[in-house]
Design a protein around this motif. Structure first.
Motif, mmCIF file in Angstrom:
data_model
loop_
_atom_site.group_PDB
_atom_site.id
_atom_site.type_symbol
_atom_site.label_atom_id
_atom_site.label_comp_id
_atom_site.label_asym_id
_atom_site.label_seq_id
_atom_site.Cartn_x
_atom_site.Cartn_y
_atom_site.Cartn_z
ATOM 1 N N GLU A 155 0.843 -1.193 0.000
ATOM 2 C CA GLU A 155 0.000 0.000 0.000
ATOM 3 C C GLU A 155 0.876 1.239 0.000
ATOM 4 O O GLU A 155 2.020 1.207 0.460
ATOM 5 N N THR A 156 0.326 2.336 -0.484
ATOM 6 C CA THR A 156 0.955 3.643 -0.369
ATOM 7 C C THR A 156 0.294 4.351 0.798
ATOM 8 O O THR A 156 -0.928 4.509 0.832
ATOM 9 N N MET A 157 1.107 4.774 1.761
ATOM 10 C CA MET A 157 0.568 5.394 2.967
ATOM 11 C C MET A 157 0.210 6.854 2.716
ATOM 12 O O MET A 157 0.861 7.534 1.922
ATOM 13 N N PRO A 158 -0.826 7.345 3.416
ATOM 14 C CA PRO A 158 -1.124 8.775 3.334
ATOM 15 C C PRO A 158 0.019 9.562 3.973
ATOM 16 O O PRO A 158 0.649 9.094 4.921
ATOM 17 N N THR A 159 0.279 10.752 3.466
ATOM 18 C CA THR A 159 1.418 11.521 3.961
ATOM 19 C C THR A 159 1.062 12.505 5.064
ATOM 20 O O THR A 159 1.932 12.921 5.818
ATOM 21 N N GLU A 160 -0.189 12.885 5.174
ATOM 22 C CA GLU A 160 -0.541 13.934 6.123
ATOM 23 C C GLU A 160 -1.520 13.496 7.200
ATOM 24 O O GLU A 160 -2.005 14.329 7.960
ATOM 25 N N ALA A 161 -1.809 12.230 7.266
ATOM 26 C CA ALA A 161 -2.746 11.745 8.282
ATOM 27 C C ALA A 161 -2.441 10.291 8.590
ATOM 28 O O ALA A 161 -1.868 9.581 7.771
ATOM 29 N N CYS A 162 -2.819 9.874 9.774
ATOM 30 C CA CYS A 162 -2.662 8.477 10.154
ATOM 31 C C CYS A 162 -3.879 7.688 9.704
ATOM 32 O O CYS A 162 -4.991 8.216 9.666
ATOM 33 N N ALA A 163 -3.673 6.437 9.358
ATOM 34 C CA ALA A 163 -4.771 5.551 8.950
ATOM 35 C C ALA A 163 -5.224 4.765 10.176
ATOM 36 O O ALA A 163 -4.520 3.867 10.627
ATOM 37 N N HIS A 200 -8.915 -9.551 1.779
ATOM 38 C CA HIS A 200 -9.096 -10.997 1.712
ATOM 39 C C HIS A 200 -10.192 -11.488 2.663
ATOM 40 O O HIS A 200 -11.140 -12.129 2.233
ATOM 41 N N CYS A 201 -10.054 -11.180 3.958
ATOM 42 C CA CYS A 201 -11.021 -11.707 4.936
ATOM 43 C C CYS A 201 -12.004 -10.656 5.446
ATOM 44 O O CYS A 201 -12.896 -10.963 6.229
ATOM 45 N N LYS A 202 -11.823 -9.402 5.025
ATOM 46 C CA LYS A 202 -12.691 -8.276 5.382
ATOM 47 C C LYS A 202 -12.593 -7.858 6.852
ATOM 48 O O LYS A 202 -13.429 -7.121 7.350
ATOM 49 N N ALA A 203 -11.563 -8.334 7.562
ATOM 50 C CA ALA A 203 -11.355 -7.903 8.950
ATOM 51 C C ALA A 203 -11.038 -6.412 8.957
ATOM 52 O O ALA A 203 -10.326 -5.906 8.090
ATOM 53 N N LEU A 204 -11.580 -5.702 9.932
ATOM 54 C CA LEU A 204 -11.305 -4.283 10.081
ATOM 55 C C LEU A 204 -10.165 -4.125 11.085
ATOM 56 O O LEU A 204 -10.326 -4.420 12.266
ATOM 57 N N LEU A 205 -9.023 -3.692 10.595
ATOM 58 C CA LEU A 205 -7.848 -3.533 11.447
ATOM 59 C C LEU A 205 -7.852 -2.158 12.088
ATOM 60 O O LEU A 205 -8.218 -1.171 11.455
ATOM 61 N N ARG A 206 -7.445 -2.139 13.342
ATOM 62 C CA ARG A 206 -7.267 -0.902 14.091
ATOM 63 C C ARG A 206 -5.868 -0.933 14.689
ATOM 64 O O ARG A 206 -5.313 -1.996 14.904
ATOM 65 N N PRO A 207 -5.294 0.233 14.999
ATOM 66 C CA PRO A 207 -3.945 0.237 15.570
ATOM 67 C C PRO A 207 -3.893 -0.509 16.903
ATOM 68 O O PRO A 207 -4.868 -0.516 17.664
ATOM 69 N N LYS A 208 -2.757 -1.109 17.175
ATOM 70 C CA LYS A 208 -2.531 -1.730 18.477
ATOM 71 C C LYS A 208 -2.410 -0.620 19.518
ATOM 72 O O LYS A 208 -2.043 0.513 19.181
ATOM 73 N N PRO A 209 -2.702 -0.914 20.778
ATOM 74 C CA PRO A 209 -2.553 0.108 21.825
ATOM 75 C C PRO A 209 -1.138 0.695 21.811
ATOM 76 O O PRO A 209 -0.148 -0.029 21.726
ATOM 77 N N GLY A 210 -1.063 2.012 21.822
ATOM 78 C CA GLY A 210 0.215 2.698 21.808
ATOM 79 C C GLY A 210 0.705 3.082 20.428
ATOM 80 O O GLY A 210 1.638 3.867 20.303
ATOM 81 N N CYS A 215 -0.023 4.758 16.541
ATOM 82 C CA CYS A 215 -0.877 5.831 16.020
ATOM 83 C C CYS A 215 -1.713 5.405 14.821
ATOM 84 O O CYS A 215 -2.720 6.035 14.517
ATOM 85 N N CYS A 216 -1.302 4.335 14.130
ATOM 86 C CA CYS A 216 -2.047 3.947 12.936
ATOM 87 C C CYS A 216 -1.813 2.473 12.603
ATOM 88 O O CYS A 216 -0.955 1.828 13.194
ATOM 89 N N VAL A 217 -2.571 1.973 11.642
ATOM 90 C CA VAL A 217 -2.470 0.565 11.262
ATOM 91 C C VAL A 217 -1.126 0.248 10.608
ATOM 92 O O VAL A 217 -0.640 -0.875 10.721
ATOM 93 N N TYR A 218 -0.492 1.228 9.967
ATOM 94 C CA TYR A 218 0.811 0.974 9.351
ATOM 95 C C TYR A 218 1.888 0.790 10.411
ATOM 96 O O TYR A 218 2.794 -0.028 10.248
ATOM 97 N N CYS A 242 4.350 4.953 9.614
ATOM 98 C CA CYS A 242 3.725 6.020 8.839
ATOM 99 C C CYS A 242 4.686 7.198 8.644
ATOM 100 O O CYS A 242 5.628 7.381 9.424
ATOM 101 N N PRO A 243 4.473 8.003 7.602
ATOM 102 C CA PRO A 243 5.369 9.130 7.329
ATOM 103 C C PRO A 243 5.580 10.083 8.511
ATOM 104 O O PRO A 243 6.723 10.471 8.764
ATOM 105 N N PRO A 244 4.532 10.484 9.254
ATOM 106 C CA PRO A 244 4.805 11.365 10.404
ATOM 107 C C PRO A 244 5.749 10.746 11.428
ATOM 108 O O PRO A 244 6.621 11.431 11.975
ATOM 109 N N MET A 245 5.639 9.450 11.675
ATOM 110 C CA MET A 245 6.536 8.788 12.616
ATOM 111 C C MET A 245 7.951 8.690 12.050
ATOM 112 O O MET A 245 8.919 8.840 12.780
ATOM 113 N N GLN A 246 8.081 8.476 10.753
ATOM 114 C CA GLN A 246 9.398 8.430 10.135
ATOM 115 C C GLN A 246 10.098 9.787 10.221
ATOM 116 O O GLN A 246 11.308 9.858 10.412
#
Length: 70
Positions: A21-29, A36-46, A48-51, A59-63
């Motif tokens: 995937e290409t990550m968004p540059t100005e916001a967290c996902a 494939h399985c249609k699971a909705l992923l959310r970030p793990k505790p701690g 900021c985003c699924v990436y 994600c770009p802001p963290m990099q």
């Protein structure tokens, strides 16, 4: 200064499906639906985003600054 990587391979923790995937540059996902399985992923505790949780690159802001503004 290191260049920001915009591509990340995200791996679904439910089924193991991987997708480049290409990550968004100005916001967290905060959500990502596995195609494939249609699971909705959310970030793990701690994280900021699924990436940061399930991707091969953070994600770009963290990099750039180690913080995404939260």
């Amino acid at each position: 200064m290191t260049a920001v990587v915009l591509n990340s391979t995200i791996t679904c923790p439910a089924c193991g499906h991987r997708k480049d995937e290409t990550m968004p540059t100005e916001a967290c996902a905060w959500f990502y639906e596995c195609e494939h399985c249609k699971a909705l992923l959310r970030p793990k505790p701690g994280d900021c985003c699924v990436y940061c949780s399930y991707g091969t690159n953070t994600c770009p802001p963290m990099q750039q600054s180690g913080c995404c503004g939260f």
